[in-house]
Design an enzyme around this catalytic site. Structure first.
Site, PDB file in Angstrom:
ATOM      1  N   ALA A 150      -8.998  -7.437 -25.189  1.00  0.00           N
ATOM      2  CA  ALA A 150      -7.930  -7.406 -26.187  1.00  0.00           C
ATOM      3  C   ALA A 150      -6.571  -6.928 -25.693  1.00  0.00           C
ATOM      4  O   ALA A 150      -5.574  -7.106 -26.395  1.00  0.00           O
ATOM      5  CB  ALA A 150      -8.366  -6.515 -27.349  1.00  0.00           C
ATOM      6  N   GLY A 188      -1.944  -8.375 -28.495  1.00  0.00           N
ATOM      7  CA  GLY A 188      -1.267  -9.422 -29.287  1.00  0.00           C
ATOM      8  C   GLY A 188      -2.204  -9.968 -30.349  1.00  0.00           C
ATOM      9  O   GLY A 188      -1.875 -10.010 -31.544  1.00  0.00           O
ATOM     10  N   LYS A 189      -3.382 -10.368 -29.894  1.00  0.00           N
ATOM     11  CA  LYS A 189      -4.303 -11.008 -30.847  1.00  0.00           C
ATOM     12  C   LYS A 189      -5.020  -9.962 -31.693  1.00  0.00           C
ATOM     13  O   LYS A 189      -5.324 -10.201 -32.855  1.00  0.00           O
ATOM     14  CB  LYS A 189      -5.268 -11.916 -30.099  1.00  0.00           C
ATOM     15  CG  LYS A 189      -4.469 -13.036 -29.447  1.00  0.00           C
ATOM     16  CD  LYS A 189      -5.209 -13.914 -28.544  1.00  0.00           C
ATOM     17  CE  LYS A 189      -4.255 -14.851 -27.823  1.00  0.00           C
ATOM     18  NZ  LYS A 189      -3.624 -14.276 -26.617  1.00  0.00           N
ATOM     19  N   ARG A 243      -4.713  -0.812 -19.286  1.00  0.00           N
ATOM     20  CA  ARG A 243      -4.317  -1.749 -20.349  1.00  0.00           C
ATOM     21  C   ARG A 243      -4.776  -1.260 -21.728  1.00  0.00           C
ATOM     22  O   ARG A 243      -4.173  -1.594 -22.737  1.00  0.00           O
ATOM     23  CB  ARG A 243      -4.841  -3.151 -20.031  1.00  0.00           C
ATOM     24  CG  ARG A 243      -4.074  -3.780 -18.856  1.00  0.00           C
ATOM     25  CD  ARG A 243      -4.671  -5.076 -18.405  1.00  0.00           C
ATOM     26  NE  ARG A 243      -4.576  -6.154 -19.361  1.00  0.00           N
ATOM     27  CZ  ARG A 243      -3.556  -6.993 -19.499  1.00  0.00           C
ATOM     28  NH1 ARG A 243      -2.500  -6.864 -18.717  1.00  0.00           N
ATOM     29  NH2 ARG A 243      -3.573  -7.957 -20.395  1.00  0.00           N
ATOM     30  N   ASP A 288     -10.608 -13.874 -25.561  1.00  0.00           N
ATOM     31  CA  ASP A 288      -9.341 -14.371 -25.012  1.00  0.00           C
ATOM     32  C   ASP A 288      -9.426 -14.030 -23.522  1.00  0.00           C
ATOM     33  O   ASP A 288      -9.012 -12.962 -23.089  1.00  0.00           O
ATOM     34  CB  ASP A 288      -8.174 -13.660 -25.707  1.00  0.00           C
ATOM     35  CG  ASP A 288      -6.839 -14.240 -25.313  1.00  0.00           C
ATOM     36  OD1 ASP A 288      -6.757 -15.462 -25.129  1.00  0.00           O
ATOM     37  OD2 ASP A 288      -5.864 -13.466 -25.174  1.00  0.00           O
ATOM     38  N   CYS A 340      -5.122 -19.135 -21.351  1.00  0.00           N
ATOM     39  CA  CYS A 340      -3.750 -19.650 -21.238  1.00  0.00           C
ATOM     40  C   CYS A 340      -3.639 -20.370 -19.900  1.00  0.00           C
ATOM     41  O   CYS A 340      -2.713 -20.149 -19.145  1.00  0.00           O
ATOM     42  CB  CYS A 340      -2.734 -18.521 -21.376  1.00  0.00           C
ATOM     43  SG  CYS A 340      -2.921 -17.216 -20.164  1.00  0.00           S
TER      44      CYS A 340
HETATM   45  C1  LIG Z   1      -5.625 -12.798 -21.353  1.00  0.00           C
HETATM   46  S1  LIG Z   1      -5.764 -11.099 -21.265  1.00  0.00           S
HETATM   47  C2  LIG Z   1      -5.951 -10.650 -22.947  1.00  0.00           C
HETATM   48  C3  LIG Z   1      -4.699 -10.722 -23.763  1.00  0.00           C
HETATM   49  C4  LIG Z   1      -4.890 -10.165 -25.161  1.00  0.00           C
HETATM   50  N1  LIG Z   1      -5.988 -10.843 -25.842  1.00  0.00           N
HETATM   51  C5  LIG Z   1      -3.646 -10.259 -26.011  1.00  0.00           C
HETATM   52  O1  LIG Z   1      -3.528 -11.162 -26.836  1.00  0.00           O
HETATM   53  O2  LIG Z   1      -2.774  -9.375 -25.869  1.00  0.00           O
HETATM   54  C6  LIG Z   1      -7.359 -10.859 -20.618  1.00  0.00           C
HETATM   55  C7  LIG Z   1      -7.859  -9.424 -20.626  1.00  0.00           C
HETATM   56  O3  LIG Z   1      -9.222  -9.435 -20.191  1.00  0.00           O
HETATM   57  C8  LIG Z   1      -9.507  -8.176 -19.649  1.00  0.00           C
HETATM   58  N2  LIG Z   1     -10.805  -8.275 -18.948  1.00  0.00           N
HETATM   59  C9  LIG Z   1     -11.080  -8.791 -17.720  1.00  0.00           C
HETATM   60  N3  LIG Z   1     -12.404  -8.731 -17.466  1.00  0.00           N
HETATM   61  C10 LIG Z   1     -12.993  -8.174 -18.557  1.00  0.00           C
HETATM   62  C11 LIG Z   1     -14.327  -7.826 -18.908  1.00  0.00           C
HETATM   63  N4  LIG Z   1     -15.352  -8.056 -18.091  1.00  0.00           N
HETATM   64  N5  LIG Z   1     -14.549  -7.248 -20.110  1.00  0.00           N
HETATM   65  C12 LIG Z   1     -13.539  -6.999 -20.966  1.00  0.00           C
HETATM   66  N6  LIG Z   1     -12.238  -7.298 -20.679  1.00  0.00           N
HETATM   67  C13 LIG Z   1     -11.973  -7.874 -19.505  1.00  0.00           C
HETATM   68  C14 LIG Z   1      -8.291  -7.894 -18.796  1.00  0.00           C
HETATM   69  O4  LIG Z   1      -8.151  -6.511 -18.510  1.00  0.00           O
HETATM   70  C15 LIG Z   1      -7.164  -8.458 -19.680  1.00  0.00           C
HETATM   71  O5  LIG Z   1      -6.554  -7.421 -20.415  1.00  0.00           O
END
Ligand SMILES: C[S@@+](CC[C@H](N)C(=O)[O-])C[C@H]1O[C@@H](n2cnc3c(N)ncnc32)[C@H](O)[C@@H]1O
Length: 450
Positions: free
Chosen positions: A110, A114-115, A138, A178, A231
């Site tokens: 998350a 944003g979402k 984050r 996401d 994205c």
């Molecule tokens: C595309 S971004 C998310 C953007 C967010 N949904 C928004 O709208 O602001 C992808 C996120 O996945 C997280 N991530 C990566 N591997 C993950 C995992 N195994 N479990 C949970 N989160 C993970 C990253 O830290 C990153 O913040």
């Protein structure tokens, strides 16, 4: 714009006649957007006071394009949580997920929120949002954004999907993945994304996506919905990842996306996937006013149901909070008061046992009980309405006092002694402590205006 050679080769091959238009779109400025926080203000009322010129985003009632030169992060309304700055295409996945008040929703990756803030606003304070991210850094930004938005019925976790799945068996009505991805759809908005592209191979990203998706079937109720979004343009991370998921979990089916007409269908033929995958959607920067996105909607047809243990509320002596409440709060807030190490939380109803999970935030953190005194939190100020508090002070958004307060300065003002909810144009933004002639500033230092 300088784009990676291998990316261009692949896009030319798959897009054919459309390639020219696609490439030209990278010379245009990206679209800037904001999404109104309907927990704090209606869309119509926001239109009346908006400091920016607004143009509707067709797929989101709360979404607007703002001019290229607007600086929405600098306005006091941003600090009041009246809107979130969000790229317009990024508003699509939650519109497809369509969370309804009362539902239990997980946003598993998350950050920065944003979402998650969009889901929180759509729940209207009823039901539960679990906003999770694996990255501790984050999660800090995610927690801040959830607090600024005033979302009380939420928890923020900093966990692996595996640990979440142990606690939330068949619990959620809806889940958003996401996913981390190669970010090709963000090249126009963020040139760094194209520089980093070579470091994140498509294969690596597919691995991360599968690692997350593998835990979703355990957490979703039978009949529950999953939205998967990225994205990026790469077919492997989009149609490919969903095809892999459907093969491995036959209890899921892909559904038609009915509420977004403006964007194209999925392209299974690019990777010899099942025709069903045309039901997914692709947003293209040369066809819509927004960046590149992929969205798929899936439904869990059947599965087991579990009874989960409830969250254990910890009670204790909260007399100093009761004194604060009697003096300053006109309403009692919905939820269960939970005391942990002198910190007081308002925990949402229906929360299962989450002991052992790493938390960024638990419900509404109300404040701290310090030496027989209650010290209200920044999050409490953001979750209240001006009418709910008896001692308030209001500054106009174009006043020097509003800026001084947001910069953390003490203000020379008179008023009734004690805690005061500081508002800007009537919207709460933080606390101050009134002495004889001064308002001591309690605006959270890390959130101050630079
Ligand atoms: C595309 S971004 C998310 C953007 C967010 N949904 C928004 O709208 O602001 C992808 C996120 O996945 C997280 N991530 C990566 N591997 C993950 C995992 N195994 N479990 C949970 N989160 C993970 C990253 O830290 C990153 O913040």
């Amino acid at each position: 714009m300088n784009l990676p050679e291998k990316f261009l080769e692949r896009m030319e091959k798959i897009l054919g006649d459309e390639y020219e238009d696609f490439i030209k779109s990278f010379d245009r400025e990206h679209y800037k957007g904001i999404r109104v926080n309907t927990l704090k203000i209606s869309v119509n009322d926001f239109k009346d006071i908006s400091p920016f010129e607004l143009e509707k985003v067709t797929w989101s009632k709360e979404g607007f394009y703002i001019g290229e030169k607007s600086r929405p992060g600098k306005h006091p309304y941003y600090h009041c949580g009246l809107y979130y700055i969000q790229e317009p295409s990024a508003m699509i996945p939650v519109e497809v997920l369509d969370p309804k008040p009362g539902e239990k929703v997980l946003d598993i990756s998350a950050a920065p929120g944003g979402k998650a803030t969009q889901i929180g606003a759509k729940l209207k304070g009823e039901g539960l949002l679990v906003a999770n991210d694996i990255s501790p850094k984050r999660v800090k930004a995610l927690t801040k954004n959830i607090k600024v938005f005033g979302i009380k019925n939420s928890i923020v976790t900093n966990e692996s999907p595996k640990n979440l799945a142990e606690k939330f068996k068949s619990y959620f009505d809806k889940i958003l993945v996401d996913a981390p991805c190669s970010g090709e759809g963000m090249f126009r908005r963020d040139p760094k994304a194209s520089k980093n592209w070579n470091n994140y191979s498509v294969d690596q990203c597919c691995g991360m996506q599968r690692e997350i998706l593998d835990w979703i079937p355990k957490m979703l109720k039978p009949g529950g919905k999953l939205v998967y979004s990225t994205c990026t343009f790469s077919p492997e991370e989009n149609e490919g990842t969903i095809q892999w998921f459907l093969n491995k979990y036959p209890e899921f089916e892909i559904e038609e996306i009915k509420n977004i007409d403006e964007i194209d269908n999925g392209r299974p033929e690019w990777i010899q996937a099942n025709q069903e995958l045309t039901k997914a959607k692709r947003a293209w920067p040369h066809k819509i006013k927004g960046e590149g996105h992929f969205i798929a909607l899936l439904r869990k047809k059947d599965g087991d149901v579990f009874n989960l243990n409830s969250f254990k509320i910890n009670k204790g002596n909260i007399d100093s909070f009761i004194d604060f409440k009697n003096e300053y709060l006109k309403d009692s807030l919905q939820g269960n008061l939970h005391l942990k190490c002198n910190k007081l939380f308002l925990v949402p109803n229906d929360l299962p046992d989450i002991s052992g999970l790493r938390l960024g935030n638990l419900g509404l953190y109300m404040g701290e009980l310090k030496k027989n005194r209650f010290h209200p939190s920044q999050g409490l100020a953001m979750a209240l309405k001006r009418e709910q508090v008896s001692n308030t002070i209001n500054f106009s958004s174009d006043s020097i006092e509003a800026v001084k307060y947001l910069k953390g300065e003490t203000l020379l003002v008179n008023g009734e002694k004690g805690w005061r909810l500081v508002c800007i144009d009537g919207f709460p933004v933080g606390w101050g402590k009134q002495t004889k002639e001064h308002l001591k500033n309690n605006y959270r230092p890390e959130w101050r205006m630079k």
